[in-house]
Design a protein around this motif. Sequence first.
Motif, PDB file in Angstrom:
ATOM      1  N   LYS A   1       4.840  -0.266  -4.666  1.00  0.00           N
ATOM      2  CA  LYS A   1       5.659  -1.284  -5.337  1.00  0.00           C
ATOM      3  C   LYS A   1       5.826  -2.517  -4.462  1.00  0.00           C
ATOM      4  CE  LYS A   1       8.163   2.130  -8.102  1.00  0.00           C
ATOM      5  NZ  LYS A   1       9.480   2.733  -8.398  1.00  0.00           N
ATOM      6  N   GLU A   2       5.614  -3.675  -5.056  1.00  0.00           N
ATOM      7  CA  GLU A   2       5.747  -4.967  -4.383  1.00  0.00           C
ATOM      8  C   GLU A   2       4.914  -5.029  -3.107  1.00  0.00           C
ATOM      9  OE1 GLU A   2       9.838  -5.970  -3.861  1.00  0.00           O
ATOM     10  OE2 GLU A   2      10.345  -5.655  -5.968  1.00  0.00           O
ATOM     11  N   ASN A   3       3.759  -4.426  -3.145  1.00  0.00           N
ATOM     12  CA  ASN A   3       2.839  -4.430  -2.007  1.00  0.00           C
ATOM     13  C   ASN A   3       1.728  -5.446  -2.297  1.00  0.00           C
ATOM     14  OD1 ASN A   3       0.669  -3.763  -0.174  1.00  0.00           O
ATOM     15  ND2 ASN A   3       1.681  -1.803   0.196  1.00  0.00           N
ATOM     16  N   LYS A   4       1.587  -6.451  -1.456  1.00  0.00           N
ATOM     17  CA  LYS A   4       0.627  -7.525  -1.712  1.00  0.00           C
ATOM     18  C   LYS A   4      -0.826  -7.050  -1.674  1.00  0.00           C
ATOM     19  CE  LYS A   4       0.325  -9.209   3.092  1.00  0.00           C
ATOM     20  NZ  LYS A   4       0.489 -10.414   3.965  1.00  0.00           N
ATOM     21  N   TYR A   5      -1.036  -5.876  -1.109  1.00  0.00           N
ATOM     22  CA  TYR A   5      -2.397  -5.347  -1.044  1.00  0.00           C
ATOM     23  C   TYR A   5      -2.739  -4.448  -2.233  1.00  0.00           C
ATOM     24  CZ  TYR A   5      -2.542  -7.257   3.651  1.00  0.00           C
ATOM     25  OH  TYR A   5      -2.522  -8.124   4.727  1.00  0.00           O
ATOM     26  N   VAL A   6      -1.838  -4.383  -3.210  1.00  0.00           N
ATOM     27  CA  VAL A   6      -2.091  -3.617  -4.422  1.00  0.00           C
ATOM     28  C   VAL A   6      -2.340  -4.582  -5.577  1.00  0.00           C
ATOM     29  CG1 VAL A   6      -1.132  -1.980  -6.090  1.00  0.00           C
ATOM     30  CG2 VAL A   6      -0.725  -1.652  -3.653  1.00  0.00           C
ATOM     31  N   ALA A   7      -3.537  -4.505  -6.160  1.00  0.00           N
ATOM     32  CA  ALA A   7      -3.889  -5.390  -7.269  1.00  0.00           C
ATOM     33  C   ALA A   7      -3.368  -4.850  -8.593  1.00  0.00           C
ATOM     34  CB  ALA A   7      -5.409  -5.557  -7.337  1.00  0.00           C
ATOM     35  N   TYR A   8      -3.393  -3.525  -8.750  1.00  0.00           N
ATOM     36  CA  TYR A   8      -2.923  -2.906  -9.993  1.00  0.00           C
ATOM     37  C   TYR A   8      -2.756  -1.405  -9.785  1.00  0.00           C
ATOM     38  CZ  TYR A   8      -7.746  -1.281 -10.547  1.00  0.00           C
ATOM     39  OH  TYR A   8      -8.961  -0.681 -10.338  1.00  0.00           O
ATOM     40  N   THR A   9      -1.998  -0.789 -10.681  1.00  0.00           N
ATOM     41  CA  THR A   9      -1.928   0.667 -10.775  1.00  0.00           C
ATOM     42  C   THR A   9      -2.119   1.029 -12.248  1.00  0.00           C
ATOM     43  OG1 THR A   9       0.487   0.690 -11.060  1.00  0.00           O
ATOM     44  CG2 THR A   9      -0.369   0.912  -8.812  1.00  0.00           C
ATOM     45  N   LEU A  10      -2.749   2.164 -12.482  1.00  0.00           N
ATOM     46  CA  LEU A  10      -3.001   2.600 -13.851  1.00  0.00           C
ATOM     47  C   LEU A  10      -2.740   4.106 -13.958  1.00  0.00           C
ATOM     48  CD1 LEU A  10      -4.095   2.063 -16.736  1.00  0.00           C
ATOM     49  CD2 LEU A  10      -6.385   2.608 -15.837  1.00  0.00           C
ATOM     50  N   LYS A  11      -1.772   4.468 -14.780  1.00  0.00           N
ATOM     51  CA  LYS A  11      -1.468   5.882 -15.013  1.00  0.00           C
ATOM     52  C   LYS A  11      -2.485   6.439 -15.997  1.00  0.00           C
ATOM     53  CE  LYS A  11       1.685   8.925 -13.720  1.00  0.00           C
ATOM     54  NZ  LYS A  11       2.053   9.147 -12.299  1.00  0.00           N
ATOM     55  N   LEU A  12      -3.117   7.544 -15.649  1.00  0.00           N
ATOM     56  CA  LEU A  12      -4.149   8.142 -16.481  1.00  0.00           C
ATOM     57  C   LEU A  12      -3.569   9.283 -17.312  1.00  0.00           C
ATOM     58  CD1 LEU A  12      -7.126   8.165 -13.954  1.00  0.00           C
ATOM     59  CD2 LEU A  12      -6.513   6.430 -15.643  1.00  0.00           C
ATOM     60  N   PRO A  13      -4.233   9.658 -18.404  1.00  0.00           N
ATOM     61  CA  PRO A  13      -3.716  10.711 -19.281  1.00  0.00           C
ATOM     62  C   PRO A  13      -3.426  12.036 -18.578  1.00  0.00           C
ATOM     63  CG  PRO A  13      -5.471   9.530 -20.381  1.00  0.00           C
ATOM     64  CD  PRO A  13      -5.437   9.019 -18.965  1.00  0.00           C
ATOM     65  N   ASN A  14      -4.165  12.369 -17.525  1.00  0.00           N
ATOM     66  CA  ASN A  14      -3.956  13.643 -16.843  1.00  0.00           C
ATOM     67  C   ASN A  14      -2.846  13.582 -15.792  1.00  0.00           C
ATOM     68  OD1 ASN A  14      -5.139  12.206 -14.757  1.00  0.00           O
ATOM     69  ND2 ASN A  14      -6.726  13.719 -14.326  1.00  0.00           N
ATOM     70  N   GLY A  15      -2.176  12.427 -15.692  1.00  0.00           N
ATOM     71  CA  GLY A  15      -1.053  12.286 -14.766  1.00  0.00           C
ATOM     72  C   GLY A  15      -1.389  11.656 -13.434  1.00  0.00           C
TER      73      GLY A  15
ATOM     74  N   ASP B   1       6.065  10.402  -2.055  1.00  0.00           N
ATOM     75  CA  ASP B   1       6.521   9.033  -2.280  1.00  0.00           C
ATOM     76  C   ASP B   1       5.375   8.022  -2.289  1.00  0.00           C
ATOM     77  OD1 ASP B   1       5.890   9.316   0.382  1.00  0.00           O
ATOM     78  OD2 ASP B   1       7.531   8.041   1.095  1.00  0.00           O
ATOM     79  N   LEU B   2       4.152   8.479  -2.532  1.00  0.00           N
ATOM     80  CA  LEU B   2       2.992   7.590  -2.449  1.00  0.00           C
ATOM     81  C   LEU B   2       3.099   6.405  -3.409  1.00  0.00           C
ATOM     82  CD1 LEU B   2       0.056  10.149  -2.113  1.00  0.00           C
ATOM     83  CD2 LEU B   2       1.049   8.700  -0.331  1.00  0.00           C
TER      84      LEU B   2
ATOM     85  N   ILE C   1      -7.063   0.455   3.132  1.00  0.00           N
ATOM     86  CA  ILE C   1      -6.451   1.271   2.110  1.00  0.00           C
ATOM     87  C   ILE C   1      -5.415   2.230   2.702  1.00  0.00           C
ATOM     88  CG2 ILE C   1      -6.900   3.033   0.348  1.00  0.00           C
ATOM     89  CD1 ILE C   1      -9.452   1.558  -0.324  1.00  0.00           C
ATOM     90  N   LYS C   2      -5.709   2.774   3.855  1.00  0.00           N
ATOM     91  CA  LYS C   2      -4.727   3.654   4.512  1.00  0.00           C
ATOM     92  C   LYS C   2      -3.463   2.871   4.867  1.00  0.00           C
ATOM     93  CE  LYS C   2      -7.673   7.275   6.469  1.00  0.00           C
ATOM     94  NZ  LYS C   2      -8.248   7.873   7.693  1.00  0.00           N
ATOM     95  N   ARG C   3      -3.626   1.601   5.212  1.00  0.00           N
ATOM     96  CA  ARG C   3      -2.475   0.760   5.553  1.00  0.00           C
ATOM     97  C   ARG C   3      -1.516   0.636   4.360  1.00  0.00           C
ATOM     98  NH1 ARG C   3      -5.166  -3.107   7.151  1.00  0.00           N
ATOM     99  NH2 ARG C   3      -5.070  -2.804   9.387  1.00  0.00           N
ATOM    100  N   THR C   4      -2.060   0.646   3.157  1.00  0.00           N
ATOM    101  CA  THR C   4      -1.245   0.525   1.957  1.00  0.00           C
ATOM    102  C   THR C   4      -0.281   1.700   1.817  1.00  0.00           C
ATOM    103  OG1 THR C   4      -3.094  -0.582   0.835  1.00  0.00           O
ATOM    104  CG2 THR C   4      -1.323   0.252  -0.568  1.00  0.00           C
ATOM    105  N   TYR C   5      -0.694   2.864   2.269  1.00  0.00           N
ATOM    106  CA  TYR C   5       0.106   4.077   2.070  1.00  0.00           C
ATOM    107  C   TYR C   5       1.001   4.431   3.262  1.00  0.00           C
ATOM    108  CZ  TYR C   5      -2.621   4.988  -2.139  1.00  0.00           C
ATOM    109  OH  TYR C   5      -3.190   4.906  -3.384  1.00  0.00           O
ATOM    110  N   LYS C   6       1.001   3.595   4.298  1.00  0.00           N
ATOM    111  CA  LYS C   6       1.847   3.874   5.464  1.00  0.00           C
ATOM    112  C   LYS C   6       3.309   3.562   5.168  1.00  0.00           C
ATOM    113  CE  LYS C   6      -1.538   3.441   9.177  1.00  0.00           C
ATOM    114  NZ  LYS C   6      -1.935   2.698  10.393  1.00  0.00           N
TER     115      LYS C   6
ATOM    116  N   GLY D   1      -5.873  -0.093  -7.625  1.00  0.00           N
ATOM    117  CA  GLY D   1      -6.814  -1.117  -7.172  1.00  0.00           C
ATOM    118  C   GLY D   1      -6.239  -1.825  -5.959  1.00  0.00           C
ATOM    119  N   HIS D   2      -7.033  -1.935  -4.905  1.00  0.00           N
ATOM    120  CA  HIS D   2      -6.550  -2.484  -3.634  1.00  0.00           C
ATOM    121  C   HIS D   2      -7.153  -3.852  -3.329  1.00  0.00           C
ATOM    122  CE1 HIS D   2      -4.727   1.329  -2.114  1.00  0.00           C
ATOM    123  NE2 HIS D   2      -5.590   1.850  -2.967  1.00  0.00           N
ATOM    124  N   ASN D   3      -6.290  -4.788  -2.970  1.00  0.00           N
ATOM    125  CA  ASN D   3      -6.739  -6.066  -2.412  1.00  0.00           C
ATOM    126  C   ASN D   3      -7.014  -5.853  -0.928  1.00  0.00           C
ATOM    127  OD1 ASN D   3      -6.376  -7.688  -4.772  1.00  0.00           O
ATOM    128  ND2 ASN D   3      -4.177  -7.693  -4.394  1.00  0.00           N
ATOM    129  N   LEU D   4      -8.258  -5.950  -0.539  1.00  0.00           N
ATOM    130  CA  LEU D   4      -8.589  -5.816   0.872  1.00  0.00           C
ATOM    131  C   LEU D   4      -8.278  -7.116   1.596  1.00  0.00           C
ATOM    132  CD1 LEU D   4     -12.066  -4.059   0.492  1.00  0.00           C
ATOM    133  CD2 LEU D   4      -9.806  -2.990   0.688  1.00  0.00           C
TER     134      LEU D   4
END
Length: 268
Positions: free
Chosen positions: A175-189, A169-170, A263-268, A194-197
Amino acid sequence: MKFTKMALAFLLAFSTLQAEGTKLDISAPAPEVLSTYYAAKAQSTEKVESKLKANGFSILATTTPVKGSTVITVTNDELKATNTWLATLNVLVNEKEVRIQNPSYFGAAYLQDKYTYGQFSGTLKSFQKALGDLYTVEDEFKLLKLPHYQFMMGMAHVEDTIEVGEGEDLETKLKENKYVAYTLKLPNGSTLVGHNLRSRTNKFLLKIDAAHNAHILPYRSMIKEGKAVMLDPKYYLAVSLPLLSMTEFMKIASAPGNIEKDIKRTYK
């Protein structure tokens, strides 16, 4: 009086040229030393964003790590195709200049033996069309040594990543996390994040007078096969700030740990 004014004008013009560095010539052979960044003349954030879009870049985020330094994160098909940390590049806009991460420099560092000088000429040409003439800066490192870069003996290499999250569920946690600046799906899946510190974490830039290189942020992690990893800050900060002295590194000794915690806080 006339001579004095003419001489002063000449000296000012000369010093400006000196400060600009060497103008990028994409067709030139590989140099011995690569500039970490390229600089272009000062422009407004709105103008830079508009020109980047018009020249094939997608804008993923616009952030302000420290006051007076706006960072625009971009990608394009050539960058995404690497499926690596090089899938995004950051562009700094401040009152003095526009500064971009050099894909040749970071390509050599990240791709190692898979890198060939000149393979990102398309991206550099797009930057030139968007921003005008690009010039080298004072930050630089030897091309042949970049694939094996480490700040000093015993410290991290590019492959020394740190696990910052695990689970199926990473991406949901982003989603809707203020510490996330962007996400980018890459061709390999995999997914580049990008993290807002925290603002107090970002202050390490000010401690070493590096606001002019604030585009080393947002910091990134990569999600692949149920795990999220980040580059070891002791590698990433050093390769991104190659003029960093041991004394300066000690001034920001707490930064690597603070970045990892953020960054670890983002995934808790």
